[in-house]
Design an enzyme around this catalytic site. Structure first.
Site, short mmCIF file in Angstrom:
data_model
loop_
_atom_site.label_atom_id
_atom_site.label_comp_id
_atom_site.label_asym_id
_atom_site.label_seq_id
_atom_site.Cartn_x
_atom_site.Cartn_y
_atom_site.Cartn_z
CB SER A 110 50.11 -58.27 23.51
OG SER A 110 49.35 -56.83 23.57
CE1 TYR A 131 54.93 -55.82 22.33
CE2 TYR A 131 52.66 -55.52 22.20
CZ TYR A 131 53.66 -55.81 23.01
OH TYR A 131 53.54 -56.23 24.09
#
Length: 256
Positions: free
Chosen positions: A135, A148
């Protein structure tokens, strides 16, 4: 000729979103694709539509991985590529995050990636490829997504270690690092039959016009093309690297 002719690629989280677009593109480029997910109805429908194999896979379980890899090898005889795409996102302030929620995200995003490489690499043909979905937040911080971000930092670390350890077998391991992408993860309206996902997409574009230099939210097809590059011979001398695909977000925010 397709860029993946003759190759067998397992893609996790492939029933929708980025994984779905990767499955469609890889199949169009000649790969024999295994669509892996826990969303059986959607995954099976996609597999039938594109002429792929569907395998049920909970990426956080060792037994699930062993069974999925066994099914792929039984169907196709080999595995040449893995795309660890499955992931979940939870929004919460760090100090308000329950341990149960933290571990749930870790189990899917971090443990799932680890188990995928641990299980698939020994069964993979030499010269294979692994693409891990990290990410934008694997390279920076972002409020309200601490769990996350932590797991995606871990995915990037695992990617680099695997690249070193598997280089002797010419297995290349890289990571894609998407920013804001218009999938159900960032656009929950895509999961609500009573909502208008296109209206939400326009709202996302308006939000990211101020944050992203290219002035829009990204599309899952764009991430799929990057995953294709890293799975094909076009990236034959690249391993152990993060590839940011974020419309320039990581470069900074313009004040003009």
């Amino acid at each position: 000729m397709g860029k993946l002719d003759g190759r067998v690629v397992l893609i996790t989280g492939a029933a929708r979103g980025q994984g779905e677009q990767e499955a469609r593109l890889f199949r169009a480029e000649g790969a024999r694709v295994a669509v892996a997910d826990v969303l059986d109805e959607q995954g099976q429908a996609l597999a039938e539509e594109i002429g792929a194999l569907y395998v049920h896979l909970d990426v956080g379980t060792e037994d699930g991985w062993r069974e999925a890899v066994g099914a792929v090898r039984q169907a196709y005889g080999r595995i040449d590529g893995l795309v660890n795409n499955a992931g979940i996102l939870r929004f919460n302030a760090l100090v308000d995050t329950p341990l149960e929620e933290f571990m749930q995200v870790v189990q899917v995003n971090q443990v799932g990636c680890f188990l995928g490489m641990k299980t698939v690499a020994p069964q993979m043909a030499d010269g294979g490829t692994i693409v891990n979905t990290a990410s934008y937040t694997a390279l920076t911080g972002m409020a309200a997504v601490g769990t996350y971000a932590a797991t995606k930092h871990a995915v990037l670390g695992l990617t680099r270690v695997a690249a070193l350890e598997l280089a002797g077998r010419r297995i290349r391991v890289n990571a894609v690092c998407p920013g804001a992408i218009d999938t159900a993860m960032s656009n929950p309206a895509r999961l609500d039959p009573d909502a208008d996902p296109e209206e939400m997409s326009r709202a996302l574009d308006e939000l990211y016009r101020k944050l992203v230099p290219l002035g829009r939210v990204g599309q899952p097809e764009e991430v799929a093309r990057l995953a294709l590059f890293l799975t094909s011979e076009d990236s034959s001398y690249i391993t152990g690297q993060p590839f940011v695909i974020d419309g320039g977000w990581l470069a900074g925010v313009s004040v003009i």
